[in-house]
Design an enzyme around this catalytic site. Structure first.
Site, PDB file in Angstrom:
ATOM      1  CB  CYS A  68      85.777  22.041 -36.407  1.00  0.00           C
ATOM      2  SG  CYS A  68      87.043  22.379 -35.170  1.00  0.00           S
ATOM      3  CB  CYS A  72      83.609  21.013 -28.952  1.00  0.00           C
ATOM      4  SG  CYS A  72      85.310  21.588 -29.144  1.00  0.00           S
ATOM      5  CB  CYS A  75      80.645  22.523 -31.499  1.00  0.00           C
ATOM      6  SG  CYS A  75      80.961  23.775 -32.764  1.00  0.00           S
ATOM      7  CB  CYS A 112      83.405  38.411 -32.399  1.00  0.00           C
ATOM      8  SG  CYS A 112      84.207  36.889 -31.873  1.00  0.00           S
ATOM      9  CB  CYS A 143      86.739  39.797 -30.817  1.00  0.00           C
ATOM     10  SG  CYS A 143      86.817  38.269 -29.862  1.00  0.00           S
ATOM     11  CB  CYS A 203      87.158  37.271 -25.181  1.00  0.00           C
ATOM     12  SG  CYS A 203      85.420  36.800 -25.197  1.00  0.00           S
ATOM     13  NE  ARG A 276      80.480  39.991 -25.529  1.00  0.00           N
ATOM     14  CZ  ARG A 276      81.796  39.868 -25.440  1.00  0.00           C
ATOM     15  NH1 ARG A 276      82.358  38.691 -25.431  1.00  0.00           N
ATOM     16  NH2 ARG A 276      82.546  40.937 -25.383  1.00  0.00           N
TER      17      ARG A 276
HETATM   18  N1  SAM Z   1      86.952  27.001 -32.962  1.00  0.00           N
HETATM   19  C1  SAM Z   1      87.140  28.059 -32.044  1.00  0.00           C
HETATM   20  C2  SAM Z   1      87.177  27.602 -30.618  1.00  0.00           C
HETATM   21  O1  SAM Z   1      86.587  26.613 -30.272  1.00  0.00           O
HETATM   22  O2  SAM Z   1      87.805  28.303 -29.816  1.00  0.00           O
HETATM   23  C3  SAM Z   1      86.145  29.174 -32.182  1.00  0.00           C
HETATM   24  C4  SAM Z   1      84.691  29.006 -32.348  1.00  0.00           C
HETATM   25  S1  SAM Z   1      83.756  28.264 -31.047  1.00  0.00           S
HETATM   26  C5  SAM Z   1      82.220  28.189 -31.841  1.00  0.00           C
HETATM   27  C6  SAM Z   1      83.606  29.484 -29.767  1.00  0.00           C
HETATM   28  C7  SAM Z   1      82.821  29.095 -28.536  1.00  0.00           C
HETATM   29  O3  SAM Z   1      81.433  29.097 -28.825  1.00  0.00           O
HETATM   30  C8  SAM Z   1      83.055  27.728 -27.932  1.00  0.00           C
HETATM   31  O4  SAM Z   1      84.222  27.682 -27.160  1.00  0.00           O
HETATM   32  C9  SAM Z   1      81.812  27.542 -27.080  1.00  0.00           C
HETATM   33  O5  SAM Z   1      82.011  28.026 -25.770  1.00  0.00           O
HETATM   34  C10 SAM Z   1      80.759  28.375 -27.809  1.00  0.00           C
HETATM   35  N2  SAM Z   1      79.731  27.520 -28.436  1.00  0.00           N
HETATM   36  C11 SAM Z   1      79.893  26.724 -29.498  1.00  0.00           C
HETATM   37  N3  SAM Z   1      78.742  26.078 -29.804  1.00  0.00           N
HETATM   38  C12 SAM Z   1      77.822  26.482 -28.880  1.00  0.00           C
HETATM   39  C13 SAM Z   1      76.454  26.167 -28.655  1.00  0.00           C
HETATM   40  N4  SAM Z   1      75.788  25.308 -29.397  1.00  0.00           N
HETATM   41  N5  SAM Z   1      75.823  26.791 -27.632  1.00  0.00           N
HETATM   42  C14 SAM Z   1      76.489  27.663 -26.847  1.00  0.00           C
HETATM   43  N6  SAM Z   1      77.782  27.992 -27.013  1.00  0.00           N
HETATM   44  C15 SAM Z   1      78.447  27.406 -28.006  1.00  0.00           C
HETATM   45  C1  DTB Z   2      81.444  32.730 -27.216  1.00  0.00           C
HETATM   46  O1  DTB Z   2      81.736  32.412 -26.049  1.00  0.00           O
HETATM   47  N1  DTB Z   2      80.229  32.652 -27.735  1.00  0.00           N
HETATM   48  C2  DTB Z   2      80.251  33.010 -29.129  1.00  0.00           C
HETATM   49  C3  DTB Z   2      81.687  33.554 -29.316  1.00  0.00           C
HETATM   50  N2  DTB Z   2      82.316  33.191 -28.096  1.00  0.00           N
HETATM   51  C4  DTB Z   2      82.478  33.156 -30.496  1.00  0.00           C
HETATM   52  C5  DTB Z   2      79.871  31.870 -29.997  1.00  0.00           C
HETATM   53  C6  DTB Z   2      78.503  31.318 -29.680  1.00  0.00           C
HETATM   54  C7  DTB Z   2      78.234  30.257 -30.673  1.00  0.00           C
HETATM   55  C8  DTB Z   2      76.906  29.650 -30.491  1.00  0.00           C
HETATM   56  C9  DTB Z   2      76.703  28.491 -31.387  1.00  0.00           C
HETATM   57  C10 DTB Z   2      76.593  28.788 -32.844  1.00  0.00           C
HETATM   58  O2  DTB Z   2      75.914  29.768 -33.221  1.00  0.00           O
HETATM   59  O3  DTB Z   2      77.123  28.008 -33.632  1.00  0.00           O
HETATM   60 FE1  SF4 Z   3      85.714  23.322 -33.548  1.00  0.00          FE
HETATM   61 FE2  SF4 Z   3      83.290  23.934 -32.584  1.00  0.00          FE
HETATM   62 FE3  SF4 Z   3      85.159  22.961 -30.965  1.00  0.00          FE
HETATM   63 FE4  SF4 Z   3      85.441  25.464 -31.969  1.00  0.00          FE
HETATM   64  S1  SF4 Z   3      83.848  24.755 -30.576  1.00  0.00           S
HETATM   65  S2  SF4 Z   3      87.018  23.876 -31.813  1.00  0.00           S
HETATM   66  S3  SF4 Z   3      84.504  25.180 -33.985  1.00  0.00           S
HETATM   67  S4  SF4 Z   3      84.226  21.877 -32.708  1.00  0.00           S
END
Ligand code: SAM
Ligand code: DTB
Ligand code: SF4
Length: 332
Positions: A68, A72, A75, A112, A143, A203, A276
């Site tokens: 990506c 962030c 992530c 989702c 979702c 959401c 949630r």
């Molecule tokens: N790329 C899209 C976005 O950022 O909207 C969708 C996927 S992203 C993984 C969805 C959400 O997962 C993020 O906004 C964040 O709040 C949560 N998330 C991602 N990595 C995480 C982690 N290691 N622990 C907890 N929540 C996480």
């Molecule tokens: C959200 O707030 N939590 C979910 C869903 N929206 C998409 C994602 C959690 C991702 C946790 C980190 C991972 O498994 O990569």
């Molecule tokens: Fe990309 Fe992860 Fe950020 Fe979603 S949360 S925009 S997958 S870097």
């Protein structure tokens, strides 16, 4: 009638009106109530809006993993960090639908689909729209979370029958720049408006445990509660540890009681939104999850992985909900 922390009550006692004008002092006063008073108020509001003995079960699938362009700092999927994650292209529709069917068979009512994009390309969106229609055809709520959308892209997802779009504010406006620099909070808010305008349910929530202060967590709730409409669903994620990302240097696992207080405060401030308990349940004891349900959380992700990180095993969740007398798709 208005009680000491400014929560208006209607004639039936507990069903609070929807407010988008919460003040920081009110949020702090709620959060700081004696624990029993906070939980009583949250549970009272919860049971006047929801079945207090039911938890919704959702399942997650990463339909496009890693690589990506966003930075962030929490992530595993950001191309900016070496997290050891293996990237994967957009999955085939048939594989997605087969996974959704298995999730339904295992007790999920909502599916989702998440893609590690900054924003979808139009030809990718065609594929996702087809996935949404097919998963809906299985009788599941749908979702997706695909990054930033244009108004036209949101309209196309709506036409495909999408129920919810997940797009998190992630943290407070004050802490945001320490976590993400490649898109602004306003970018996120703009996408939420396009989703809302297209008639899709929102959401939107965030993450705690990234080194933010309690003021930031409340700032995040104030931001969510001041959106033009409250999100129908508010995911509260506890940061799931990922090696190689910058948040590692700042992260601090929150005090469990602070998590319960936050869930209860979210429940009171956004009375009709589903809260949630999302990522990070793997670190929570049964007792902590039970308190979060009592405080008003009523949805979880099931399945042994979230997107790229761990989640509790199905049997552990089924056993916990059974011991609590909570009905769900996992009921034996
Ligand atoms: N790329 C899209 C976005 O950022 O909207 C969708 C996927 S992203 C993984 C969805 C959400 O997962 C993020 O906004 C964040 O709040 C949560 N998330 C991602 N990595 C995480 C982690 N290691 N622990 C907890 N929540 C996480
Ligand atoms: C959200 O707030 N939590 C979910 C869903 N929206 C998409 C994602 C959690 C991702 C946790 C980190 C991972 O498994 O990569
Ligand atoms: Fe990309 Fe992860 Fe950020 Fe979603 S949360 S925009 S997958 S870097």
């Amino acid at each position: 009638m208005v009680d000491v922390v400014g929560v208006e009550r209607n004639d039936s006692g507990n069903s609070a009106p929807i407010r988008s004008d919460w003040k920081r002092a009110e949020a702090e006063a709620l959060y700081g109530l004696p624990f029993a008073d906070l939980l009583f108020q949250a549970q009272s509001i919860h049971r006047s809006n929801f079945d207090p003995n039911h938890v919704e079960t959702a399942s997650l699938l990463s339909i496009k993993t890693g690589g990506c362009p966003e930075d962030c700092g929490y992530c595993s999927q950001s191309a900016h960090y070496d997290t050891g994650l293996k990237a994967a292209r957009l999955m085939d529709r048939a594989d997605v639908v087969a996974t959704a069917q298995r999730a339904k068979d295992a007790g999920a009512t909502r599916f989702c689909m998440a893609a590690a994009w900054r924003s979808p390309k139009d030809r990718d969106l065609d594929q996702v729209c087809a996935m949404v229609s097919a998963v809906k055809g299985l009788g599941m709520e749908t979702c997706v979370t695909l990054g930033m959308l244009t108004p036209n892209q949101a309209a196309r997802l709506s036409e495909a029958g999408l129920n919810f779009y997940n797009h998190n504010v992630d943290t407070s406006p004050e802490f945001y720049d320490k976590i993400i620099t490649t898109r602004t909070l306003q970018d996120r808010i703009d996408t939420l408006a396009h989703v809302r305008d297209a008639g899709i349910k929102v959401c939107c929530g965030g993450i705690i445990g990234m080194g933010e202060h309690i003021e930031d967590r409340l700032g995040m709730l104030l931001l969510l509660a001041s959106l033009p409409s409250h999100p129908e669903s508010v995911p509260i994620n506890l940061w799931n540890e990922v090696k190689g990302v910058p948040v590692n240097d700042m992260a601090e696992r929150p005090d469990p009681i602070a998590l319960v207080r936050l869930v209860a405060t979210a429940r009171i401030m956004m009375p009709k939104s589903v809260v949630r308990l999302s990522a990070g349940r793997q670190y929570m004891t049964d007792e902590l999850q039970a308190l979060c349900f009592l405080a008003g959380a009523s949805s979880i992700f099931i399945g042994k992985v979230l997107l790229t990180t761990k989640n509790p095993q199905r049997d552990r969740d089924a056993d916990l909900l059974d011991r609590l007398g909570i009905t769900s798709g996992l009921a034996k």
